[in-house]
Design a protein around this motif. Sequence first.
Motif, PDB file in Angstrom:
ATOM      1  N   ARG A 150     -10.405  82.852  67.241  1.00  0.00           N
ATOM      2  CA  ARG A 150      -9.227  82.099  67.748  1.00  0.00           C
ATOM      3  C   ARG A 150      -8.598  80.945  66.809  1.00  0.00           C
ATOM      4  O   ARG A 150      -7.405  80.874  66.548  1.00  0.00           O
ATOM      5  CB  ARG A 150      -9.375  81.522  68.861  1.00  0.00           C
ATOM      6  CG  ARG A 150      -9.648  82.521  70.306  1.00  0.00           C
ATOM      7  CD  ARG A 150     -10.129  81.775  71.553  1.00  0.00           C
ATOM      8  NE  ARG A 150     -11.476  81.345  71.360  1.00  0.00           N
ATOM      9  CZ  ARG A 150     -11.973  80.064  71.709  1.00  0.00           C
ATOM     10  NH1 ARG A 150     -10.995  79.097  72.249  1.00  0.00           N
ATOM     11  NH2 ARG A 150     -13.104  79.672  71.435  1.00  0.00           N
ATOM     12  N   HIS A 151      -9.570  80.308  65.811  1.00  0.00           N
ATOM     13  CA  HIS A 151      -8.841  79.546  65.044  1.00  0.00           C
ATOM     14  C   HIS A 151      -8.238  80.103  63.868  1.00  0.00           C
ATOM     15  O   HIS A 151      -7.163  79.823  63.399  1.00  0.00           O
ATOM     16  CB  HIS A 151      -9.875  78.604  64.400  1.00  0.00           C
ATOM     17  CG  HIS A 151      -9.877  77.764  63.164  1.00  0.00           C
ATOM     18  ND1 HIS A 151      -9.034  76.571  63.255  1.00  0.00           N
ATOM     19  CD2 HIS A 151      -9.971  77.931  61.868  1.00  0.00           C
ATOM     20  CE1 HIS A 151      -8.495  76.150  62.227  1.00  0.00           C
ATOM     21  NE2 HIS A 151      -9.264  76.792  61.305  1.00  0.00           N
TER      22      HIS A 151
ATOM     23  N   PRO B 209     -18.428  76.530  67.531  1.00  0.00           N
ATOM     24  CA  PRO B 209     -17.638  75.368  66.898  1.00  0.00           C
ATOM     25  C   PRO B 209     -18.469  74.466  66.334  1.00  0.00           C
ATOM     26  O   PRO B 209     -19.754  74.076  66.994  1.00  0.00           O
ATOM     27  CB  PRO B 209     -16.714  74.967  67.959  1.00  0.00           C
ATOM     28  CG  PRO B 209     -17.372  75.290  69.107  1.00  0.00           C
ATOM     29  CD  PRO B 209     -17.981  76.680  68.847  1.00  0.00           C
TER      30      PRO B 209
ATOM     31  N   GLU C 258     -15.079  75.900  75.043  1.00  0.00           N
ATOM     32  CA  GLU C 258     -15.100  76.657  73.834  1.00  0.00           C
ATOM     33  C   GLU C 258     -16.224  77.691  73.687  1.00  0.00           C
ATOM     34  O   GLU C 258     -16.172  78.624  73.272  1.00  0.00           O
ATOM     35  CB  GLU C 258     -14.978  75.947  72.426  1.00  0.00           C
ATOM     36  CG  GLU C 258     -13.833  75.109  72.139  1.00  0.00           C
ATOM     37  CD  GLU C 258     -12.482  75.831  71.991  1.00  0.00           C
ATOM     38  OE1 GLU C 258     -12.551  76.880  72.281  1.00  0.00           O
ATOM     39  OE2 GLU C 258     -11.301  75.165  71.895  1.00  0.00           O
ATOM     40  N   ARG C 259     -17.371  77.285  73.993  1.00  0.00           N
ATOM     41  CA  ARG C 259     -18.687  78.035  74.082  1.00  0.00           C
ATOM     42  C   ARG C 259     -18.400  79.237  75.298  1.00  0.00           C
ATOM     43  O   ARG C 259     -19.074  80.051  75.188  1.00  0.00           O
ATOM     44  CB  ARG C 259     -19.880  76.964  74.338  1.00  0.00           C
ATOM     45  CG  ARG C 259     -20.219  76.334  73.061  1.00  0.00           C
ATOM     46  CD  ARG C 259     -20.811  77.395  72.081  1.00  0.00           C
ATOM     47  NE  ARG C 259     -21.381  76.617  71.020  1.00  0.00           N
ATOM     48  CZ  ARG C 259     -22.374  77.411  70.178  1.00  0.00           C
ATOM     49  NH1 ARG C 259     -22.423  78.731  70.078  1.00  0.00           N
ATOM     50  NH2 ARG C 259     -22.647  76.602  69.119  1.00  0.00           N
TER      51      ARG C 259
ATOM     52  N   HIS D 192     -15.997  80.425  76.375  1.00  0.00           N
ATOM     53  CA  HIS D 192     -14.990  81.477  76.056  1.00  0.00           C
ATOM     54  C   HIS D 192     -15.370  82.758  75.413  1.00  0.00           C
ATOM     55  O   HIS D 192     -16.128  82.612  74.766  1.00  0.00           O
ATOM     56  CB  HIS D 192     -13.602  80.893  75.254  1.00  0.00           C
ATOM     57  CG  HIS D 192     -12.483  81.181  75.220  1.00  0.00           C
ATOM     58  ND1 HIS D 192     -12.204  82.818  74.666  1.00  0.00           N
ATOM     59  CD2 HIS D 192     -11.131  81.199  75.585  1.00  0.00           C
ATOM     60  CE1 HIS D 192     -10.975  83.218  74.855  1.00  0.00           C
ATOM     61  NE2 HIS D 192     -10.203  82.152  75.556  1.00  0.00           N
TER      62      HIS D 192
ATOM     63  N   ARG E  92     -14.521  69.974  75.992  1.00  0.00           N
ATOM     64  CA  ARG E  92     -13.786  70.759  75.051  1.00  0.00           C
ATOM     65  C   ARG E  92     -14.921  71.626  74.374  1.00  0.00           C
ATOM     66  O   ARG E  92     -14.526  72.975  74.144  1.00  0.00           O
ATOM     67  CB  ARG E  92     -12.884  69.847  74.273  1.00  0.00           C
ATOM     68  CG  ARG E  92     -11.912  71.265  73.148  1.00  0.00           C
ATOM     69  CD  ARG E  92     -11.164  70.223  72.546  1.00  0.00           C
ATOM     70  NE  ARG E  92     -10.263  69.761  73.074  1.00  0.00           N
ATOM     71  CZ  ARG E  92      -9.933  68.145  73.318  1.00  0.00           C
ATOM     72  NH1 ARG E  92     -10.819  67.552  72.659  1.00  0.00           N
ATOM     73  NH2 ARG E  92      -9.298  67.688  73.855  1.00  0.00           N
TER      74      ARG E  92
ATOM     75  N   PHE F 125     -14.764  80.687  68.514  1.00  0.00           N
ATOM     76  CA  PHE F 125     -13.913  79.915  68.414  1.00  0.00           C
ATOM     77  C   PHE F 125     -13.424  80.133  66.948  1.00  0.00           C
ATOM     78  O   PHE F 125     -12.062  79.912  66.560  1.00  0.00           O
ATOM     79  CB  PHE F 125     -14.636  78.379  68.214  1.00  0.00           C
ATOM     80  CG  PHE F 125     -13.481  77.353  67.989  1.00  0.00           C
ATOM     81  CD1 PHE F 125     -12.883  76.806  69.011  1.00  0.00           C
ATOM     82  CD2 PHE F 125     -13.616  76.845  66.669  1.00  0.00           C
ATOM     83  CE1 PHE F 125     -12.016  75.729  68.720  1.00  0.00           C
ATOM     84  CE2 PHE F 125     -12.852  75.936  66.561  1.00  0.00           C
ATOM     85  CZ  PHE F 125     -11.956  75.124  67.504  1.00  0.00           C
TER      86      PHE F 125
ATOM     87  N   ASP G 212     -13.713  74.974  63.277  1.00  0.00           N
ATOM     88  CA  ASP G 212     -14.177  76.330  63.334  1.00  0.00           C
ATOM     89  C   ASP G 212     -15.374  76.216  62.231  1.00  0.00           C
ATOM     90  O   ASP G 212     -15.755  75.546  61.320  1.00  0.00           O
ATOM     91  CB  ASP G 212     -13.168  77.174  62.727  1.00  0.00           C
ATOM     92  CG  ASP G 212     -12.747  76.954  61.512  1.00  0.00           C
ATOM     93  OD1 ASP G 212     -12.997  77.834  60.346  1.00  0.00           O
ATOM     94  OD2 ASP G 212     -12.048  76.115  61.150  1.00  0.00           O
TER      95      ASP G 212
ATOM     96  N   SER H 212     -11.804  66.823  67.827  1.00  0.00           N
ATOM     97  CA  SER H 212     -11.935  68.191  68.825  1.00  0.00           C
ATOM     98  C   SER H 212     -12.860  68.899  67.843  1.00  0.00           C
ATOM     99  O   SER H 212     -12.972  68.599  66.648  1.00  0.00           O
ATOM    100  CB  SER H 212     -10.612  68.664  69.071  1.00  0.00           C
ATOM    101  OG  SER H 212      -9.825  68.788  67.758  1.00  0.00           O
TER     102      SER H 212
END
Length: 488
Positions: A172-173, A314, A162-163, A165, A158, A169, A324, A321
Motif C-alpha cells: 500500500r505504501h 511496518p 496496519e497489521r 489489513h 494504527r 503495508f 514501510d 506513524s
Amino acid sequence: MHSNEGLGSGMGSDADVDVLAQLVADAEGAADAARLAQIREVRVLAAAGVLAEKQAAGAAERVKAREMALRGIAAELAGVFVATDRTLQRRIDEARDLVENYPVTMAAWEDGRIVRGHVRVIQEIGCLVPAEERAEFERVAIERCEGETPNRVRDALRMIAERIHPRSFTERHEEAAAGRCVRVQPGPDGMSDLIATLPTVIADGIVDRLTRQAREIINARAQADAPGTPDTRADANGGSPDADTTIRDGSSFIDDARTIDQVRADVFSDLLLTGSPALDPTGTGDGDGTLGAIRAHVQVAVSALTLMGQDEGPADLAGRSPIDAATARELAGNATSWDRLLTHPVTGTVLECDAYRPTAAMVRLLRARDRHCRFPGCRQPAIRCELDHTIAASDGGPTHVCNLANLCKRHHDVKHHTRWHVRQLAGGRLVWTSPTGRVYREDAPPPLVAFTTGTPSDRRGDEAQPSGVFPPRSPGRADAPPGSAPPF
C-alpha cells in the motif's frame, strides 16, 4: 536531579491537598456524568439518522430523498444544539457509523472502560480495517486503550490496524508513494501554503532538521544580545576586529524577534532557493558554518525479520506513524551505526542494547526502552527529553539504567518542584504518586514492531494466523502471546 525534600511553602499545605482531593472526587463525578451525556447524545443522533433512512424508504429517488430527510432532521436538531445544520448532519453520520459499525467500542464506553477520546481514535483508525476484520481490531484496540491516554495509544492502534489489513503495508505504501507531489495552495494577504506530500520518514526528517537549525539560529541570537561578547569573525581584510567590538555591534540579529516557526519557515525557504541558509551565525569569513552540516535524525524500531526481508510488516517511527519495510531496511543499511534491542520474549520490554560506544550505551538503551517521556500521558519522544535520576544523585541515587528515565522539560520540572513523587521498579516500571495520593503505573513501552511466525507469502490466509503481531497488552491484563521474538 534534585530531591523533593525541603521544598518551600509554594508546594501547598496539607489543607490544600485536602481541598485538591475533594476537587479530584468532584472531577470524577463530573467525568462520569459527562460520559453518560456524551453516550446519550451519540445514540440520539444515530437514531436521527435511522429516522431519515426510514422516511426515505420507498421513494423513487431514494438517495436524494434520504438527503432531504436528513437535512430536515439536522435543521431541527441544530436549534437544540445551537449549531449549523451542516455540522449536525456530519455529526449524525458519525454517530450512526459509531453505533452501527463499532458496537464493541460503544459497549466499552458505556461500561466506563474507555473515554470519548479513545472512541474517536478507534473510529478514526478503524476505517483503515476491512469490515470483516473490524471486530478483532476493536477487541485488541480496547484492551490497548485501557489505562492509557488517547494520545498515547494512537500510534499503537494504527500499527495494529496496519497489521490486521489483508494487504501488506509495503504494497500500500508503494502505491501511495506514487502520488507524492508538491503543490501551492493560494491564501489571503499575499500568502500561500506550500504543501509537499512525501513518505512519512522523509517529511519527519525535514521537520527535524529545520527545527534544529532554527534553534541554532535562536541560540546564536541570544548570545549576540549579550553585551560584551567578543566578535570572533574576521573583518573584510581577513584581520581581527578591535578588542572592544562585540557581536552585538556587527550582528545580523539586531532587532531580530522572529519566533521559531518564523525562523523555521525562513530556513526552509533559504534551503530550497539557495541550497543553504542565507543566514548562518556560525559561519566565519568565507568558510562554511555548522548549519549546513546539520542532518535530520529519526528514531526507527524494526524487527530482525523485516531487516532480512522475511516480513513486510511496518516499522515504528518513534512519535509518528508507521513506515514501510523497504524504507526501514534502507535506513538501516545506510546508517553508520544502529542498536540491537534484546526484548523479553513475553512482555516485549527492552532488556539490553548493544552499542558501539560503551560511553553512550546507557543513553541509547534508555531511549530505546522509554521511547517517550515517562510521565503519565505524555508522549514527547525520548530524543527530545532529559535523563532524570529517579532517586536524586545528591541523595545517593546511582547513575544506572535502573535509576534513570526520560522526562520532558515540563514534567522534569513537575517532578522536582511539586508534590508528585515517583519510584522505579524492575524493568523500567515507574510508579507515580500524585499530591492527593492517586497512583499511576507507567510500564516501559515495548517497541510496536514484531513479526509473524508464518512464511513471508502469508498475509491473512485461513491457515496463517499472526503471532506476536500486537504490542503487549496494557498493565493488569494477560501477557503478550507466546512466540513473539525480540524486535531490533
